[in-house]
Design a protein around this motif. Sequence first.
Motif, short mmCIF file in Angstrom:
data_model
loop_
_atom_site.label_atom_id
_atom_site.label_comp_id
_atom_site.label_asym_id
_atom_site.label_seq_id
_atom_site.Cartn_x
_atom_site.Cartn_y
_atom_site.Cartn_z
N ASN A 228 14.11 -10.12 -13.25
CA ASN A 228 14.42 -10.23 -11.82
C ASN A 228 15.92 -10.03 -11.56
O ASN A 228 16.57 -10.82 -10.87
CB ASN A 228 13.96 -11.57 -11.26
CG ASN A 228 13.97 -11.59 -9.73
OD1 ASN A 228 13.77 -10.55 -9.09
ND2 ASN A 228 14.21 -12.75 -9.15
N VAL A 229 16.46 -8.95 -12.12
CA VAL A 229 17.87 -8.62 -11.92
C VAL A 229 17.96 -7.30 -11.16
O VAL A 229 17.06 -6.46 -11.24
CB VAL A 229 18.62 -8.50 -13.27
CG1 VAL A 229 18.66 -9.84 -13.98
CG2 VAL A 229 17.99 -7.43 -14.16
N PRO A 230 19.03 -7.10 -10.41
CA PRO A 230 19.18 -5.84 -9.67
C PRO A 230 19.62 -4.70 -10.57
O PRO A 230 20.35 -4.89 -11.55
CB PRO A 230 20.27 -6.17 -8.64
CG PRO A 230 21.10 -7.21 -9.32
CD PRO A 230 20.15 -8.03 -10.14
N ILE A 231 19.17 -3.50 -10.24
CA ILE A 231 19.70 -2.28 -10.83
C ILE A 231 20.73 -1.74 -9.85
O ILE A 231 20.42 -1.47 -8.69
CB ILE A 231 18.59 -1.25 -11.07
CG1 ILE A 231 17.57 -1.78 -12.09
CG2 ILE A 231 19.18 0.08 -11.54
CD1 ILE A 231 16.37 -0.89 -12.25
N GLY A 257 5.67 -10.35 -6.73
CA GLY A 257 4.22 -10.29 -6.66
C GLY A 257 3.61 -8.94 -6.94
O GLY A 257 2.38 -8.81 -6.98
N ALA A 258 4.44 -7.92 -7.14
CA ALA A 258 3.91 -6.58 -7.40
C ALA A 258 3.36 -6.49 -8.82
O ALA A 258 3.77 -7.24 -9.71
CB ALA A 258 5.00 -5.53 -7.20
N ASP A 259 2.43 -5.57 -9.02
CA ASP A 259 1.93 -5.30 -10.36
C ASP A 259 3.10 -4.81 -11.22
O ASP A 259 3.79 -3.85 -10.84
CB ASP A 259 0.83 -4.25 -10.32
CG ASP A 259 0.35 -3.87 -11.70
OD1 ASP A 259 -0.49 -4.60 -12.24
OD2 ASP A 259 0.83 -2.85 -12.23
N PRO A 260 3.35 -5.43 -12.38
CA PRO A 260 4.53 -5.07 -13.19
C PRO A 260 4.58 -3.59 -13.57
O PRO A 260 5.64 -2.96 -13.47
CB PRO A 260 4.40 -5.97 -14.43
CG PRO A 260 3.61 -7.14 -13.96
CD PRO A 260 2.65 -6.60 -12.94
N PHE A 261 3.45 -3.03 -13.99
CA PHE A 261 3.43 -1.62 -14.39
C PHE A 261 3.74 -0.72 -13.20
O PHE A 261 4.57 0.20 -13.30
CB PHE A 261 2.07 -1.25 -14.99
CG PHE A 261 1.95 0.22 -15.32
CD1 PHE A 261 2.56 0.74 -16.45
CD2 PHE A 261 1.26 1.08 -14.47
CE1 PHE A 261 2.46 2.10 -16.74
CE2 PHE A 261 1.16 2.43 -14.76
CZ PHE A 261 1.76 2.95 -15.90
N GLU A 262 3.10 -0.99 -12.07
CA GLU A 262 3.34 -0.17 -10.89
C GLU A 262 4.78 -0.28 -10.42
O GLU A 262 5.37 0.71 -9.96
CB GLU A 262 2.37 -0.57 -9.78
CG GLU A 262 0.92 -0.23 -10.07
CD GLU A 262 -0.01 -0.65 -8.94
OE1 GLU A 262 0.49 -1.24 -7.95
OE2 GLU A 262 -1.22 -0.38 -9.04
N ASP A 263 5.36 -1.47 -10.55
CA ASP A 263 6.73 -1.65 -10.11
C ASP A 263 7.70 -0.92 -11.04
O ASP A 263 8.71 -0.37 -10.58
CB ASP A 263 7.08 -3.14 -10.04
CG ASP A 263 7.88 -3.47 -8.78
OD1 ASP A 263 7.81 -2.69 -7.81
OD2 ASP A 263 8.58 -4.50 -8.77
N VAL A 264 7.41 -0.92 -12.34
CA VAL A 264 8.25 -0.17 -13.27
C VAL A 264 8.22 1.32 -12.93
O VAL A 264 9.25 2.00 -12.92
CB VAL A 264 7.80 -0.41 -14.73
CG1 VAL A 264 8.43 0.63 -15.66
CG2 VAL A 264 8.18 -1.81 -15.19
N MET A 265 7.04 1.82 -12.62
CA MET A 265 6.92 3.24 -12.26
C MET A 265 7.66 3.54 -10.96
O MET A 265 8.35 4.56 -10.85
CB MET A 265 5.44 3.62 -12.13
CG MET A 265 4.65 3.49 -13.43
SD MET A 265 5.31 4.53 -14.77
CE MET A 265 4.97 6.17 -14.13
N ARG A 266 7.53 2.66 -9.98
CA ARG A 266 8.23 2.87 -8.69
C ARG A 266 9.74 2.88 -8.89
O ARG A 266 10.44 3.77 -8.39
CB ARG A 266 7.84 1.77 -7.70
CG ARG A 266 8.65 1.82 -6.39
CD ARG A 266 8.42 0.61 -5.51
NE ARG A 266 8.85 -0.64 -6.13
CZ ARG A 266 10.11 -1.09 -6.11
NH1 ARG A 266 11.07 -0.38 -5.52
NH2 ARG A 266 10.42 -2.23 -6.67
#
Length: 294
Positions: A228-231, A257-266
């Motif tokens: 949970n850190v900013p890029i 609350g987002a799906d971790p895999f989907e958030d990584v892709m986004r």
Amino acid sequence: MAKKHTVIHLLEYLGLKAALAVFGVMGLDRASAAGGRLARFVGPKTGVSNRARANIRRVMPDLSPEEIERIIADMWENLGRTVGEYAHLERFTRPEERHRIEVVHAGALRSIAASGNGGVFISGHFSNWELLPLVMRLEGLEGGDVYRRANNPFVNEWMVSLRESITGGAIQIPKGGVGARLIVRLMRENKFVAMLADQKMNDGVEARLFGLRAMTTGAPAGLAVRYNVPIVPACIERLKGAHFRITVYNPITARPGADPFEDVMRITQEINDFLEARIRERPHEWFWMHNRWS
């Protein structure tokens, strides 16, 4: 064979040190200019430039041959200047030389650092990319920077030592398993990690760059989601000679609350979108010779 490689590596290293010694005698501004002139004259004639031409034609097909050649020549001049500046990187850390590096939105960067949560500081191979971890030092961000090991072990040892000296002892993080453990440690200590996110990563995730499939590192996005850190995206521009502007952009963050895999892709796609926008703005300052899309 190993002994032969050792001799070749040593000769390469000695050649590099000799060139840097010449640039060192010149002084920063003259070294930057001389390196730029030499590379602009020689670089476009080398075979490796054909990959750069092919890459540019592939992703920006509307450009004329003359426009492509200007980008190639300017790219080589920037690279030559960067090589000349390697002999003087330490000068950029001196208070009397701070006028050489303008940091836009530095306040936002300091605010993120003051939050105490750490973060990931990303950019690409723009202008003189060695200045990215240096900016961390200048703005008071503690942590380390990720690097790809040089094929030449002598050059690699020299580069690591140089980066440690100009960043005030920031942890040098090699890509791979050892580096991954160092990154986890820094994240747990709420510190920053700087990395360049524009190279091909065969074991990364599939994203798009200029609308084309591009295997991309998922590491920054994975850290954002897990810790949970900013890029914090940044772009380095060459202004005039050995003067630069580093612009800090709005952070990219994970969605609660987002799906971790989907958030990584986004997030990975957002990073590529950021890089593409910066490349389009200043195509002559990006390293087009990466084998990025194959």
